[in-house]
Design an enzyme around this catalytic site. Structure first.
Site, short mmCIF file in Angstrom:
data_model
loop_
_atom_site.label_atom_id
_atom_site.label_comp_id
_atom_site.label_asym_id
_atom_site.label_seq_id
_atom_site.Cartn_x
_atom_site.Cartn_y
_atom_site.Cartn_z
CD GLU A 167 -3.36 -0.97 2.40
OE1 GLU A 167 -3.07 0.12 3.09
OE2 GLU A 167 -4.07 -1.70 2.02
CD GLU A 356 -3.26 -6.00 4.19
OE1 GLU A 356 -4.01 -5.07 4.67
OE2 GLU A 356 -1.85 -5.72 4.17
C1 BGC Z 1 -2.52 -2.94 5.96
C2 BGC Z 1 -2.60 -3.55 7.20
C3 BGC Z 1 -3.48 -3.31 8.24
C4 BGC Z 1 -4.90 -3.16 7.57
C5 BGC Z 1 -6.08 -2.91 8.68
C6 BGC Z 1 -4.01 -2.39 5.60
O1 BGC Z 1 -3.81 -0.99 5.01
O2 BGC Z 1 -1.74 -3.22 4.92
O3 BGC Z 1 -1.12 -3.54 7.69
O4 BGC Z 1 -3.42 -3.84 9.44
O5 BGC Z 1 -4.93 -2.33 6.59
O6 BGC Z 1 -5.86 -1.61 8.84
#
Ligand code: BGC
Length: 445
Positions: A167, A356
């Site tokens: 990100e 993610e």
């Molecule tokens: C990040 C993670 C974070 C998740 C939830 C993402 O932006 O890569 O490290 O924990 O979001 O906030």
């Protein structure tokens, strides 16, 4: 009822973590401090003053934790390398014990039949490099490239799947413009150079991996959020375009060879002119094998003349009908589907992995159980949306749930729980939540 087999036999199911959030051992065995260690120690910007010394203690518990990945049935484990564990000062002298640690993690994955995906940069810049200006300094690129080379040469025989950055908009905006994440810098004079050096690092990191790792599968990740104008007024539509330009387009377009986007916005046009970014178009280009998308929320945006620079403001979605997670993030699986489509429309995006996606809730451990029914519902909704996009022909080849276990959630400290496994931060005991068991069942069918 959605089944994992609906996505086909080849689909890769994984779970993701990041070094700073889980490793602990922040000053052990030769690790140098990262900007997050310093930020947590000094900034006063982490809720309840939580620190990084121990977090989940993955550094000592990785065998147990990889066993959990296996037990839950995931095929892929995505983790990141702490740059200052490998290079305590960010460059030059390496730390053999740090290098060994990731060999151990990789070997453990491989012996358990789990496919490692390595993220090279998940926000934890060595503090020594930040002292030289961090991402705002042009010297960061040489240092990053050297770090990538070391990792590629060390681990490239065993690991074929690589993610260059996590990100880029996340850390450049939160860390170098708004100052709410490490290193706590603010303003456009920090943000723009950080953006430029990050866009270069993304492509150059990819090129180094391509040259040094045979048969590498190289990706990078982007945070992405569907941006919805509050009304159809011209002002709201233009405000939404500006936000989209920053939040969704800023880093993928240079990688695609399109240069930085501007959406006709004078602020970005000025940035381009000032830094002569058109000269760097070729250097910022890299043909990634896959694009990692990370989605947590959409944004509804309204024009607001009083907001400096962007003249846009986030407002609650018009309908107000959507529920929110414990982070206050709108749950809206349709927006997930829409943003996947938006990214898939780039001509050179060949392969999308969702690297993610997940949700924080106010989980409670009661008599050894965490009944997190809301999180299960969240995953069902989002998986259905992803399936729809896949069935319409988008080449989505994998999904990684965020995250294996409750961990250090950046400025939220240990207060936001995203895990499939509950972490007791006093005893470090791990307890599989109902959502973890749900995944275990889901992945069997
Ligand atoms: C990040 C993670 C974070 C998740 C939830 C993402 O932006 O890569 O490290 O924990 O979001 O906030």
């Amino acid at each position: 009822m959605i089944k994992s087999s609906d996505f086909g036999d080849e689909f890769l199911w994984g779970v993701a973590v990041a070094a700073t959030q889980i490793e602990g051992a922040a000053a052990e065995q030769g690790k140098g401090p990262s900007i997050w260690d310093s930020f947590a120690a000094k900034s006063g910007k982490i809720k309840k003053g939580h620190k990084l010394d121990i977090t989940c203690d993955f550094y000592h518990k990785y065998v147990e934790d990889i066993a959990l990945v296996k037990l839950l049935g995931f095929k892929v484990f995505r983790f990141s390398i702490s740059w200052s564990r490998i290079l305590p000062l960010g460059k030059e002298e390496t730390n053999p014990l740090g290098i060994r640690f990731y060999h151990n993690v990789i070997d453990e994955c491989l012996s358990q039949g789990i496919v490692p995906y390595i993220t090279l940069y998940h926000w934890d810049l060595p503090q020594a490099l930040e002292n030289e200006g961090g991402w705002t300094s042009f010297s960061i690129n040489a240092a990053f490239n050297a770090f990538v080379s070391i990792c590629a040469l060390e681990y490239g025989d065993k690991v074929k799947n690589w993610i260059v950055l996590n990100e880029p908009f996340g850390y450049t905006s939160l860390g170098y413009m708004l100052g709410v994440h490490a290193p706590g810098k603010t303003g456009l004079s920090n943000f723009f150079p950080a953006v430029l050096h990050t866009a270069l690092a993304q492509a150059e990191g990819g090129k180094i991996l391509r040259a040094e790792v045979s048969n590498a599968n190289i990706g990078t990740t982007y945070s992405c959020s569907e941006i919805v104008p509050y009304t159809q007024s011209e002002n709201d539509i233009l405000a939404a375009k500006r936000v989209d330009c920053l939040m969704n387009r800023l880093f993928i377009e240079p990688a695609q060879g399109l240069g930085f986007p501007t959406a006709g916005w004078d602020v970005l046009e000025k940035f381009q002119l000032e830094y002569g970014t058109w000269r760097l178009q070729e250097r910022m280009k890299f043909d990634f094998d896959f694009i990692g998308l990370q989605n947590y929320f959409p944004l509804t945006v309204k024009y607001n003349a009083f907001i400096p620079v962007i003249q846009a403001w986030e407002v609650k979605a018009k309908s107000q009908r959507k529920p929110h997670t414990a982070m206050g993030w709108e749950i809206n699986a349709e927006s997930f589907y829409n943003i996947i489509k938006q990214f898939a429309a780039y001509p050179n995006v060949k392969n999308i992995m969702v690297t993610e996606n997940g949700a924080a809730y106010h989980d409670k451990l009661v008599n050894g159980h965490v009944v997190d029914a809301e999180r299960i519902e969240y995953f069902k909704l989002y998986l259905n949306a992803m399936l729809k996009a896949k069935q319409e022909g988008i080449n989505i080849t994998g999904y990684m749930a965020w995250t294996l276990m409750d961990n250090f959630e950046w400025a939220e400290g240990f207060n936001a729980r995203f895990g499939l496994v509950h972490t007791d931060f006093k005893t470090l005991e791990r307890t599989i939540k109902y959502s973890g068991y749900w995944w275990q069942e889901f992945l069997k069918n």
